[in-house]
Enzyme design. Sequence first.
Site, PDB file in Angstrom:
ATOM      1  N   GLY A  10       0.819  -1.218   0.000  1.00 57.84           N
ATOM      2  CA  GLY A  10       0.000   0.000   0.000  1.00 57.84           C
ATOM      3  C   GLY A  10       0.847   1.260   0.000  1.00 57.84           C
ATOM      4  N   PHE A  11       0.180   2.380   0.132  1.00 54.42           N
ATOM      5  CA  PHE A  11       0.852   3.686   0.099  1.00 54.42           C
ATOM      6  C   PHE A  11       1.937   3.781   1.185  1.00 54.42           C
ATOM      7  CE2 PHE A  11      -0.036   8.110   2.044  1.00 54.42           C
ATOM      8  CZ  PHE A  11       1.098   8.673   1.478  1.00 54.42           C
ATOM      9  N   TYR A 152     -15.084   3.141  10.298  1.00 47.47           N
ATOM     10  CA  TYR A 152     -13.623   3.064  10.175  1.00 47.47           C
ATOM     11  C   TYR A 152     -12.951   3.495  11.473  1.00 47.47           C
ATOM     12  CZ  TYR A 152      -8.874   4.540   9.009  1.00 47.47           C
ATOM     13  OH  TYR A 152      -7.514   4.724   9.022  1.00 47.47           O
TER      14      TYR A 152
END
Length: 318
Positions: A10-11, A152
């Site tokens: 991922g980033f 989240y």
Amino acid sequence: MRLLVTGGAGFIGSHFCERMLQRGCDVAAVDDFNDYYDPRIKRRNVESLLQNKRFRLFEADILDPVPMEDLFKSRAFDAVVHLAARAGVRPSIEQPMLYQKVNVEGTTHLLDLSVRHGVPRFVLASSSSVYGSTRSVPFKESANVDFPVSPYAATKRACEILAYTTHFLHGLPVTCLRFFTVYGPRQRPDMAIHKFARLIAEGKPVPMFGDGTTARDYTYIDDILDGIEKSVERASGYRIYNLGESRTTELRRLIGLLEEALGKKADIRQLGEQPGDVPITFADISLAERELDYRPRVAVEDGIPRFVEWFLRNPSNA
Ligand code: NAD
């Protein structure tokens, strides 16, 4: 040092793997290349790392017991840096069960594996979103975080609590890092800075939720990497740290910085506020400064042009 980085394609994960390979560590990354955003972007994130003999990539779901058990058996890790998660705020409102499964059960699985395989340090990616919609700034780690306003955020707080329980019961040293909006090269394409840059560059309307006065503490990727690295070095006990720049930028100002860097005006369309969005994030970083020697260096005025330079060179990642 042998590290396991979950969400390593991922980033933030791909940058962290790169940083630790440069430091001479052995790095194993696990990632399931799911389609939350285009998995080809994630493959490109780790492409150059695959040339390095000290890097190994495991394509697996962190929830899958067999490959994860095999991974932990395959080598004794000195630290686990757990970054894998479903990371978007707004999509979590549509898919709360998925967020609960990946973030909460996934973290529980990683904590359990780490205890059973004797991993001596665990670093967990948490989020500024745990502070909810409070306007009492700057946010301190000691604040009451019982009122998250998105699934989240609630899952990230749940992960911190489960990490505490694991530390309490089994003595696993755990450091939870509350990242404040991270940006820089390879930023996720669904995040505001990246999305706005793409729309401005293409001359398309830019949806601005609210009146442009919502404010964020934007943290440049290099500063976040410093904070994670120091947490891996110093992990002991159970700790929670804010990692931000400790400055806020209003949304309108952010769009202005993107316009300057891109040399193009934004066609802004003002829309109503979005559920799950918070009015402000602003990190008090004094604890991380004191205990981690964390010193963020990249102000948003420097970081946005750096991001835009990468963005213009990598049109296929948009
Ligand atoms: P990202 O989506 O680019 O990286 C997460 C990676 O985890 C992805 O490559 C994804 O494929 C992988 N992953 C997701 N579910 C998985 C599973 N079940 N099994 C294996 N791999 C899985 O997101 P990012 O922006 O790099 O965020 C990294 C971490 O930092 C996340 O935990 C996120 O919640 C947290 N965080 C990020 C920010 C930010 O501004 N980027 C802010 C606060 C917290």
